[in-house]
Design a protein around this motif. Structure first.
Motif, PDB file in Angstrom:
ATOM      1  N   ILE A   1      50.169  29.933  44.342  1.00  0.00           N
ATOM      2  CA  ILE A   1      50.654  30.751  45.446  1.00  0.00           C
ATOM      3  C   ILE A   1      51.181  29.802  46.517  1.00  0.00           C
ATOM      4  N   ARG A   2      52.386  30.049  46.977  1.00  0.00           N
ATOM      5  CA  ARG A   2      52.988  29.214  48.007  1.00  0.00           C
ATOM      6  C   ARG A   2      52.919  29.933  49.345  1.00  0.00           C
ATOM      7  N   LEU A   3      52.330  29.277  50.343  1.00  0.00           N
ATOM      8  CA  LEU A   3      52.268  29.809  51.698  1.00  0.00           C
ATOM      9  C   LEU A   3      53.169  28.938  52.565  1.00  0.00           C
ATOM     10  N   ALA A   4      54.374  29.405  52.812  1.00  0.00           N
ATOM     11  CA  ALA A   4      55.372  28.633  53.544  1.00  0.00           C
ATOM     12  C   ALA A   4      54.914  28.385  54.972  1.00  0.00           C
ATOM     13  N   GLY A   5      55.020  27.098  55.397  1.00  0.00           N
ATOM     14  CA  GLY A   5      54.690  26.729  56.764  1.00  0.00           C
ATOM     15  C   GLY A   5      53.212  26.729  57.090  1.00  0.00           C
ATOM     16  N   GLN A   6      52.371  26.855  56.097  1.00  0.00           N
ATOM     17  CA  GLN A   6      50.926  26.907  56.321  1.00  0.00           C
ATOM     18  C   GLN A   6      50.239  25.574  56.042  1.00  0.00           C
ATOM     19  N   GLY A   7      51.003  24.576  55.617  1.00  0.00           N
ATOM     20  CA  GLY A   7      50.422  23.276  55.312  1.00  0.00           C
ATOM     21  C   GLY A   7      50.347  22.396  56.545  1.00  0.00           C
ATOM     22  N   GLU A   8      50.063  21.113  56.330  1.00  0.00           N
ATOM     23  CA  GLU A   8      49.972  20.163  57.446  1.00  0.00           C
ATOM     24  C   GLU A   8      51.356  19.842  57.982  1.00  0.00           C
ATOM     25  N   ALA A   9      51.405  19.475  59.249  1.00  0.00           N
ATOM     26  CA  ALA A   9      52.666  19.051  59.853  1.00  0.00           C
ATOM     27  C   ALA A   9      53.018  17.675  59.322  1.00  0.00           C
ATOM     28  N   SER A  10      54.298  17.435  59.176  1.00  0.00           N
ATOM     29  CA  SER A  10      54.720  16.124  58.703  1.00  0.00           C
ATOM     30  C   SER A  10      54.581  15.104  59.835  1.00  0.00           C
ATOM     31  N   LEU A  19      51.741  25.228  51.968  1.00  0.00           N
ATOM     32  CA  LEU A  19      50.419  25.134  51.365  1.00  0.00           C
ATOM     33  C   LEU A  19      50.493  25.810  50.001  1.00  0.00           C
ATOM     34  N   TYR A  20      50.047  25.104  48.974  1.00  0.00           N
ATOM     35  CA  TYR A  20      50.051  25.661  47.627  1.00  0.00           C
ATOM     36  C   TYR A  20      48.616  25.912  47.187  1.00  0.00           C
ATOM     37  N   LEU A  21      48.349  27.120  46.742  1.00  0.00           N
ATOM     38  CA  LEU A  21      47.023  27.478  46.240  1.00  0.00           C
ATOM     39  C   LEU A  21      47.110  27.683  44.735  1.00  0.00           C
ATOM     40  N   GLU A  22      46.162  27.119  44.029  1.00  0.00           N
ATOM     41  CA  GLU A  22      46.090  27.332  42.592  1.00  0.00           C
ATOM     42  C   GLU A  22      44.950  28.303  42.330  1.00  0.00           C
ATOM     43  N   VAL A  23      45.268  29.419  41.705  1.00  0.00           N
ATOM     44  CA  VAL A  23      44.286  30.472  41.470  1.00  0.00           C
ATOM     45  C   VAL A  23      43.940  30.509  39.984  1.00  0.00           C
ATOM     46  N   GLN A  24      42.651  30.565  39.693  1.00  0.00           N
ATOM     47  CA  GLN A  24      42.192  30.729  38.323  1.00  0.00           C
ATOM     48  C   GLN A  24      41.397  32.020  38.244  1.00  0.00           C
ATOM     49  N   ILE A  25      41.662  32.798  37.222  1.00  0.00           N
ATOM     50  CA  ILE A  25      40.972  34.077  37.038  1.00  0.00           C
ATOM     51  C   ILE A  25      39.880  33.881  35.994  1.00  0.00           C
ATOM     52  N   ARG A  26      38.664  34.242  36.376  1.00  0.00           N
ATOM     53  CA  ARG A  26      37.539  34.146  35.446  1.00  0.00           C
ATOM     54  C   ARG A  26      37.688  35.192  34.345  1.00  0.00           C
ATOM     55  N   PRO A  27      37.228  34.878  33.155  1.00  0.00           N
ATOM     56  CA  PRO A  27      37.278  35.874  32.073  1.00  0.00           C
ATOM     57  C   PRO A  27      36.483  37.127  32.452  1.00  0.00           C
ATOM     58  N   HIS A  28      36.952  38.267  32.004  1.00  0.00           N
ATOM     59  CA  HIS A  28      36.301  39.546  32.255  1.00  0.00           C
ATOM     60  C   HIS A  28      35.817  40.098  30.925  1.00  0.00           C
ATOM     61  N   ARG A  29      34.758  40.881  30.943  1.00  0.00           N
ATOM     62  CA  ARG A  29      34.206  41.385  29.672  1.00  0.00           C
ATOM     63  C   ARG A  29      35.091  42.447  29.017  1.00  0.00           C
ATOM     64  N   LEU A  30      35.970  43.108  29.790  1.00  0.00           N
ATOM     65  CA  LEU A  30      36.830  44.146  29.232  1.00  0.00           C
ATOM     66  C   LEU A  30      38.305  43.767  29.168  1.00  0.00           C
ATOM     67  N   PHE A  31      38.787  43.071  30.179  1.00  0.00           N
ATOM     68  CA  PHE A  31      40.221  42.843  30.329  1.00  0.00           C
ATOM     69  C   PHE A  31      40.615  41.400  30.050  1.00  0.00           C
ATOM     70  N   GLU A  32      41.789  41.244  29.429  1.00  0.00           N
ATOM     71  CA  GLU A  32      42.425  39.938  29.283  1.00  0.00           C
ATOM     72  C   GLU A  32      43.687  39.978  30.125  1.00  0.00           C
ATOM     73  N   VAL A  33      44.004  38.866  30.793  1.00  0.00           N
ATOM     74  CA  VAL A  33      45.151  38.814  31.692  1.00  0.00           C
ATOM     75  C   VAL A  33      46.225  37.907  31.110  1.00  0.00           C
ATOM     76  N   GLU A  34      47.472  38.383  31.166  1.00  0.00           N
ATOM     77  CA  GLU A  34      48.625  37.572  30.793  1.00  0.00           C
ATOM     78  C   GLU A  34      49.722  37.863  31.800  1.00  0.00           C
ATOM     79  N   GLY A  35      49.959  36.925  32.698  1.00  0.00           N
ATOM     80  CA  GLY A  35      50.893  37.167  33.794  1.00  0.00           C
ATOM     81  C   GLY A  35      50.322  38.256  34.688  1.00  0.00           C
ATOM     82  N   ARG A  36      51.089  39.311  34.932  1.00  0.00           N
ATOM     83  CA  ARG A  36      50.614  40.452  35.726  1.00  0.00           C
ATOM     84  C   ARG A  36      50.074  41.588  34.849  1.00  0.00           C
ATOM     85  N   ASP A  37      50.177  41.418  33.536  1.00  0.00           N
ATOM     86  CA  ASP A  37      49.716  42.448  32.612  1.00  0.00           C
ATOM     87  C   ASP A  37      48.264  42.204  32.214  1.00  0.00           C
ATOM     88  N   VAL A  38      47.551  43.296  31.945  1.00  0.00           N
ATOM     89  CA  VAL A  38      46.182  43.202  31.444  1.00  0.00           C
ATOM     90  C   VAL A  38      46.097  43.960  30.125  1.00  0.00           C
TER      91      VAL A  38
END
Length: 129
Positions: A1-10, A19-38
């Motif tokens: 996820i890119r948050l424009a202008g939210q990082g440190e000043a140069s 600011l770039y955030l890397e998100v990881q989704i934990r496995p779920h007992r019912l759903f599998e995720v692929e992109g935005r689809d489940v």
């Protein structure tokens, strides 16, 4: 996820970087995720597959009614549009059918299976020769 202008000043009083955030989704007992689809594997009874009908299906936002077409097969994939991960373009939820056969643990169920066998000329292995 890119948050424009939210990082440190140069250095040297420059503007703030991104600011770039890397998100990881934990496995779920019912759903599998692929992109935005489940994807959800949904157990159904043989009569629901053969006759069709309406069943309740878990989604990320709660249960919804879904129609199973008559003659449905194990492994068949049905789509619930817009029921995936939210976003400007929400994903879809795919429901993979899994036919679960009840065990013949009582004389009544065993008899029902025997009657079905006699009444049907169905051969699941036809065409394998």
């Amino acid at each position: 996820i890119r948050l424009a202008g939210q990082g440190e000043a140069s250095p040297g009083s420059g503007r703030a970087g991104d600011l770039y955030l890397e998100v990881q989704i934990r496995p779920h007992r019912l759903f599998e995720v692929e992109g935005r689809d489940v994807t959800l594997t949904l157990p159904i009874a043989p009569w629901e597959a053969a006759l069709g009908g309406s069943v309740q299906v878990p989604t990320l936002a709660g249960k919804v009614d879904m129609r199973i077409p008559p003659g449905a097969q194990s492994g068949q994939k049905l789509r619930l549009r817009g029921r995936g991960l939210p976003g400007s373009a929400p994903g879809d939820q795919y429901v993979v059918l899994k036919i679960v056969t009840p065990p013949a643990q009582s004389p009544e169920v065993r008899s029902a299976y025997e009657e079905l066998q006699k009444a049907s000329a169905f051969d699941p292995r036809a065409g394998m020769e």
